[in-house]
Each structure stands twice: as C-alpha cells, then as structure tokens.
Design a protein around this motif. Structure first.
Motif, PDB file in Angstrom:
ATOM      1  N   PRO A 179      14.506  -1.136  23.248  1.00 27.22           N
ATOM      2  CA  PRO A 179      15.123  -0.118  24.101  1.00 27.22           C
ATOM      3  C   PRO A 179      14.808  -0.303  25.587  1.00 27.22           C
ATOM      4  CG  PRO A 179      14.132   0.882  22.167  1.00 27.22           C
ATOM      5  CD  PRO A 179      13.689  -0.552  22.174  1.00 27.22           C
ATOM      6  N   LEU A 180      13.765  -1.088  25.892  1.00 28.12           N
ATOM      7  CA  LEU A 180      13.361  -1.271  27.280  1.00 28.12           C
ATOM      8  C   LEU A 180      13.886  -2.562  27.902  1.00 28.12           C
ATOM      9  CD1 LEU A 180       9.621  -0.135  27.150  1.00 28.12           C
ATOM     10  CD2 LEU A 180      11.517   1.078  28.220  1.00 28.12           C
ATOM     11  N   SER A 181      14.308  -3.504  27.072  1.00 28.89           N
ATOM     12  CA  SER A 181      14.673  -4.812  27.612  1.00 28.89           C
ATOM     13  C   SER A 181      16.046  -4.777  28.270  1.00 28.89           C
ATOM     14  CB  SER A 181      14.657  -5.864  26.503  1.00 28.89           C
ATOM     15  OG  SER A 181      15.586  -5.541  25.494  1.00 28.89           O
ATOM     16  N   ALA A 182      16.240  -5.695  29.198  1.00 29.79           N
ATOM     17  CA  ALA A 182      17.537  -5.831  29.854  1.00 29.79           C
ATOM     18  C   ALA A 182      18.553  -6.351  28.847  1.00 29.79           C
ATOM     19  CB  ALA A 182      17.426  -6.794  31.031  1.00 29.79           C
ATOM     20  N   SER A 183      19.805  -5.966  29.027  1.00 28.87           N
ATOM     21  CA  SER A 183      20.852  -6.486  28.160  1.00 28.87           C
ATOM     22  C   SER A 183      21.155  -7.932  28.542  1.00 28.87           C
ATOM     23  CB  SER A 183      22.119  -5.646  28.298  1.00 28.87           C
ATOM     24  OG  SER A 183      22.743  -5.884  29.557  1.00 28.87           O
ATOM     25  N   ALA A 184      21.885  -8.617  27.678  1.00 29.72           N
ATOM     26  CA  ALA A 184      22.275  -9.997  27.979  1.00 29.72           C
ATOM     27  C   ALA A 184      23.085 -10.052  29.270  1.00 29.72           C
ATOM     28  CB  ALA A 184      23.076 -10.564  26.811  1.00 29.72           C
TER      29      ALA A 184
ATOM     30  N   HIS B 298      25.362  -3.511  20.200  1.00 26.61           N
ATOM     31  CA  HIS B 298      24.582  -2.933  21.290  1.00 26.61           C
ATOM     32  C   HIS B 298      25.348  -1.902  22.097  1.00 26.61           C
ATOM     33  CE1 HIS B 298      22.283  -6.477  20.196  1.00 26.61           C
ATOM     34  NE2 HIS B 298      21.262  -5.959  20.822  1.00 26.61           N
ATOM     35  N   GLY B 299      26.441  -1.406  21.533  1.00 23.97           N
ATOM     36  CA  GLY B 299      27.132  -0.282  22.166  1.00 23.97           C
ATOM     37  C   GLY B 299      28.023  -0.655  23.315  1.00 23.97           C
ATOM     38  N   PHE B 300      28.384  -1.949  23.467  1.00 22.66           N
ATOM     39  CA  PHE B 300      29.291  -2.340  24.542  1.00 22.66           C
ATOM     40  C   PHE B 300      30.735  -2.406  24.065  1.00 22.66           C
ATOM     41  CE2 PHE B 300      25.263  -4.194  26.035  1.00 22.66           C
ATOM     42  CZ  PHE B 300      25.211  -3.639  27.306  1.00 22.66           C
ATOM     43  N   GLY B 301      30.917  -2.468  22.738  1.00 22.43           N
ATOM     44  CA  GLY B 301      32.258  -2.547  22.202  1.00 22.43           C
ATOM     45  C   GLY B 301      32.891  -1.177  22.105  1.00 22.43           C
TER      46      GLY B 301
ATOM     47  N   GLY C 284      21.279  18.008  26.324  1.00 21.23           N
ATOM     48  CA  GLY C 284      21.610  19.405  26.576  1.00 21.23           C
ATOM     49  C   GLY C 284      21.489  20.231  25.324  1.00 21.23           C
ATOM     50  N   ARG C 285      20.823  21.351  25.447  1.00 17.03           N
ATOM     51  CA  ARG C 285      20.666  22.252  24.314  1.00 17.03           C
ATOM     52  C   ARG C 285      22.032  22.731  23.815  1.00 17.03           C
ATOM     53  NH1 ARG C 285      15.840  21.364  22.055  1.00 17.03           N
ATOM     54  NH2 ARG C 285      14.153  21.451  23.595  1.00 17.03           N
ATOM     55  N   GLY C 286      22.175  22.753  22.524  1.00 17.14           N
ATOM     56  CA  GLY C 286      23.418  23.196  21.936  1.00 17.14           C
ATOM     57  C   GLY C 286      24.461  22.113  21.796  1.00 17.14           C
ATOM     58  N   VAL C 287      24.195  20.921  22.371  1.00 17.45           N
ATOM     59  CA  VAL C 287      25.129  19.798  22.253  1.00 17.45           C
ATOM     60  C   VAL C 287      24.760  18.985  21.022  1.00 17.45           C
ATOM     61  CG1 VAL C 287      26.011  17.709  23.336  1.00 17.45           C
ATOM     62  CG2 VAL C 287      25.457  19.703  24.739  1.00 17.45           C
ATOM     63  N   SER C 288      25.706  18.767  20.165  1.00 19.59           N
ATOM     64  CA  SER C 288      25.454  18.025  18.936  1.00 19.59           C
ATOM     65  C   SER C 288      25.374  16.524  19.229  1.00 19.59           C
ATOM     66  CB  SER C 288      26.567  18.289  17.923  1.00 19.59           C
ATOM     67  OG  SER C 288      26.390  17.514  16.764  1.00 19.59           O
ATOM     68  N   ILE C 289      24.341  15.862  18.674  1.00 22.36           N
ATOM     69  CA  ILE C 289      24.184  14.419  18.812  1.00 22.36           C
ATOM     70  C   ILE C 289      24.413  13.800  17.441  1.00 22.36           C
ATOM     71  CG2 ILE C 289      22.656  12.537  19.477  1.00 22.36           C
ATOM     72  CD1 ILE C 289      21.093  14.477  21.166  1.00 22.36           C
ATOM     73  N   ALA C 290      25.488  13.047  17.319  1.00 18.03           N
ATOM     74  CA  ALA C 290      25.811  12.450  16.020  1.00 18.03           C
ATOM     75  C   ALA C 290      24.736  11.457  15.599  1.00 18.03           C
ATOM     76  CB  ALA C 290      27.176  11.765  16.084  1.00 18.03           C
ATOM     77  N   ASP C 291      24.229  10.673  16.555  1.00 16.84           N
ATOM     78  CA  ASP C 291      23.237   9.649  16.236  1.00 16.84           C
ATOM     79  C   ASP C 291      22.307   9.474  17.432  1.00 16.84           C
ATOM     80  OD1 ASP C 291      21.716   7.519  15.474  1.00 16.84           O
ATOM     81  OD2 ASP C 291      23.374   6.095  15.275  1.00 16.84           O
ATOM     82  N   PRO C 292      21.074   9.998  17.373  1.00 21.61           N
ATOM     83  CA  PRO C 292      20.147   9.868  18.510  1.00 21.61           C
ATOM     84  C   PRO C 292      19.695   8.439  18.763  1.00 21.61           C
ATOM     85  CG  PRO C 292      19.029  10.799  16.602  1.00 21.61           C
ATOM     86  CD  PRO C 292      20.487  10.754  16.260  1.00 21.61           C
ATOM     87  N   TYR C 293      20.003   7.521  17.819  1.00 24.64           N
ATOM     88  CA  TYR C 293      19.638   6.114  17.997  1.00 24.64           C
ATOM     89  C   TYR C 293      20.848   5.246  18.324  1.00 24.64           C
ATOM     90  CZ  TYR C 293      15.471   7.843  15.644  1.00 24.64           C
ATOM     91  OH  TYR C 293      14.357   8.566  15.308  1.00 24.64           O
ATOM     92  N   ASP C 294      21.961   5.864  18.646  1.00 24.56           N
ATOM     93  CA  ASP C 294      23.143   5.098  19.016  1.00 24.56           C
ATOM     94  C   ASP C 294      22.811   4.206  20.212  1.00 24.56           C
ATOM     95  OD1 ASP C 294      26.202   4.700  19.060  1.00 24.56           O
ATOM     96  OD2 ASP C 294      25.704   5.263  21.116  1.00 24.56           O
ATOM     97  N   PRO C 295      23.112   2.888  20.136  1.00 22.99           N
ATOM     98  CA  PRO C 295      22.719   1.967  21.211  1.00 22.99           C
ATOM     99  C   PRO C 295      23.202   2.376  22.593  1.00 22.99           C
ATOM    100  CG  PRO C 295      23.445   0.751  19.282  1.00 22.99           C
ATOM    101  CD  PRO C 295      23.744   2.198  19.005  1.00 22.99           C
ATOM    102  N   ALA C 296      24.441   2.848  22.680  1.00 15.73           N
ATOM    103  CA  ALA C 296      24.969   3.255  23.988  1.00 15.73           C
ATOM    104  C   ALA C 296      24.207   4.457  24.532  1.00 15.73           C
ATOM    105  CB  ALA C 296      26.459   3.563  23.875  1.00 15.73           C
ATOM    106  N   LEU C 297      23.875   5.402  23.667  1.00 15.56           N
ATOM    107  CA  LEU C 297      23.119   6.580  24.091  1.00 15.56           C
ATOM    108  C   LEU C 297      21.722   6.172  24.570  1.00 15.56           C
ATOM    109  CD1 LEU C 297      22.775   9.720  24.222  1.00 15.56           C
ATOM    110  CD2 LEU C 297      21.853   9.563  21.894  1.00 15.56           C
ATOM    111  N   VAL C 298      21.058   5.344  23.785  1.00 12.80           N
ATOM    112  CA  VAL C 298      19.696   4.921  24.141  1.00 12.80           C
ATOM    113  C   VAL C 298      19.709   4.146  25.450  1.00 12.80           C
ATOM    114  CG1 VAL C 298      17.737   3.503  23.437  1.00 12.80           C
ATOM    115  CG2 VAL C 298      18.904   4.926  21.748  1.00 12.80           C
ATOM    116  N   ARG C 299      20.683   3.268  25.605  1.00 14.52           N
ATOM    117  CA  ARG C 299      20.738   2.449  26.818  1.00 14.52           C
ATOM    118  C   ARG C 299      20.897   3.297  28.070  1.00 14.52           C
ATOM    119  NH1 ARG C 299      24.804  -0.234  25.515  1.00 14.52           N
ATOM    120  NH2 ARG C 299      26.316   0.666  26.943  1.00 14.52           N
TER     121      ARG C 299
END
Length: 308
Positions: free
Chosen positions: A5-10, A70-73, A119-134
């Motif tokens: 999660p900390l590394s630079a993308s390609a 990695h959430g770029f597509g 944000g409180r009250g906002v639903s997160i479908a996947d807290p580990y989604d690559p785009a979200l984490v990035r």
C-alpha cells in the motif's frame, strides 16, 4: 515491490500518467533507465524498480492485468492477492504455538479510520479496494502496510514447527510504557528469544548508527522495538537473545544483515524469505536457550504478556 500500500505504482516509477499510450510509456522507460543506471550515478535499487515496472506494464497483456489488479482499469479484479487476508490453510503439519492476532490491531485501526476518512454514513463496498487504498492518506496506507507485513511474518514463523512459541501484537509492559507501544512478534525457540519488528517502508531504506533513516521512516523503529523489549524483559524476568527487523525481500540489498549490538542488543535486518533461516540458527553471538529454560521462559511470558 508494487503490491505494498505504500509503494509507488509502476506508472509513478516510470514517471508517466496511467493513461499514457504505449509509445510514451516506452520512451519514459528508456529515459528512466538512463537516469537511474548505477554506471551514470543512479541508484541501483531504483534502477531495479524501473526494470520491474516495465515488466509489469511493458506489454498490452501485462499492462491490462496490472491495471485490473491495481485499480487502474475500468473494473478491479474480484480478488486481489496483495491486500487480502490469506486463504484458509490446508497444510496439517505441526506448527509453532501461536498466541495473539498478528496485524489485528492495525487492521482494526485501518478499518475504523478509512470509514472516518470516507465519511460517516457512507457505505464502503470494499475497504481494501486498490483504487480506494491508493487514494487514501499516507497514515492509513501505512497502517495497512504494517498489518500485512505482520501477517506475512506470522505465516513464516508458524511453519517453524512445534519447538517454537510465538506471541503476536504484544503490548509493552510497565506503568511508564507508551499505551500504543508494542512488539509485533516475540519468538521463543532453541536458538533463543527474539523480539521481531515486521516493517514495510514502501521501498529500500538506509541504516545510520543502528537506526533506519529516510523520508518514509516514521520515528525510530529499532529504538522503539528495543525499548518495548526491555519493558517485557523486566516485567517477565527474561533475557532476549536479540532483535530482528523483517523487511520485504525487494527492499533489502542483503537477505541477512547482522548489524551488531544496538544499545546492548544484537540486531539483525533480514528479508522475509530469510527469516526462518535466522530463527533456526540464531543471530550470530546471541545466547541459545535450551532444556528446562525454554519451559521457564515460556511460562514467564505467558504470565506477563498482554495483547494489543
């Protein structure tokens, strides 16, 4: 290297936008090779990163797979191995005795804070989604990276066998201890008693006078590990043989780097793939533990350890 999660993308390593066309990508790769080549004064570690980045996105097929994962597509892959909990284990061989939940404290903290950030009250479908984490703030990505590092180390030490006992996420002891200070892992076996720090700085780091230095280094990780070890040693009446810092394989130049004594404790910096070797043979010069002493130390720690 690019799954942390900390590394630079390609794309960041190649210094191009994710939407760049193939010819722009190819020119950027050649430029970055010239800029980072050790023969022209570049950094060898970055030079390797540039080559690895090109392997991941240098062909249409590889790039499409990388973008999806990695959430770029347009749509992320349904299962992304980098930031997911490990699959259920089917191996039935005897494993080390294990107590505590590796990475649990940081995973829970990450989940709480990522929901607060979105944000409180906002639903997160996947807290580990690559785009979200990035896109998350650095401190959130660090929590997740450290949790994953602890889980990876736990899988290694579990395979050491029945002769070893490991405690995960151990809180420092004593009235003056920092309430958030902890030891990622304590491992007891025939080679000794070791305090272990599982780290992921998102890339290679340097050592200076027995401590990590660099922009991605928070605080003084080795000094903080040793302080927590001292608190446990005093409370339990035990002696640690040494301290081990585990880093991702791609972030170390040597798989095992025994840096000598730091504040009176022998310290080794090891790659994750070399950890089992070090724990079986012990750190050079460290005191072995054998016979009844193993049972005595285990009992003392069991009576003292508190988990995060």
């Amino acid at each position: 290297m690019f799954d942390s999660p900390l590394s630079a993308s390609a794309y960041e390593v190649l210094a191009v936008e994710p939407g760049a066309d193939h010819e722009t990508l190819r020119k950027a790769y050649r430029l970055r090779l010239r800029q980072t080549h050790p023969d022209t004064g570049g950094d060898a570690a970055v030079f390797v990163q540039v080559q690895r980045a090109w392997e991941l996105v240098g062909t249409p097929e590889a790039r499409a797979a990388y973008d999806r994962g990695h959430g770029f597509g347009e749509a992320p892959a349904p299962e992304w191995s980098g930031w997911r909990p490990p699959a259920a284990r089917t191996d039935t061989r005897p494993r080390a005795r294990s107590y505590g939940h590796p990475g649990g404290w940081r995973r829970e903290r990450y989940l709480d804070l990522v929901r607060e950030w979105v944000g409180r009250g906002v639903s997160i479908a996947d807290p580990y989604d690559p785009a979200l984490v990035r896109s998350a703030p650095h401190h959130l990505r660090r929590l997740l990276a450290d949790a994953l590092a602890e889980e990876a180390t736990a899988r290694v030490v579990a395979d050491l066998g029945m002769g070893y006992t490991v405690w995960h996420d151990v809180l420092a002891a004593g009235r003056d201890a920092d309430p958030d200070a902890k030891i990622d892992h304590i491992v007891l076996g025939p080679s000794g008693l070791y305090g272990i720090l599982s780290e992921d700085f998102g890339g290679p780091v340097r050592l200076r006078r027995g401590e990590f230095v660099g922009d991605g280094v928070p605080g003084a990780p080795i000094a903080e590990l040793l302080a927590s070890m001292r608190s446990i040693a005093r409370a339990a009446g035990v002696r640690f043989s040494g301290a081990i810092v585990v880093l991702p394989d791609e972030d170390v130049l040597e798989p095992i780097d025994e840096i000598g004594k730091v504040r009176g404790v022998r310290v080794a910096i090891v790659s994750r793939s070399a950890l089992a070797t070090v724990l079986r043979r012990g750190v050079t010069g460290a005191r072995d533990i054998g016979g009844n002493e193993v049972f005595d130390v285990r009992t003392r720690l069991q009576q003292t350890v508190r988990f995060a």
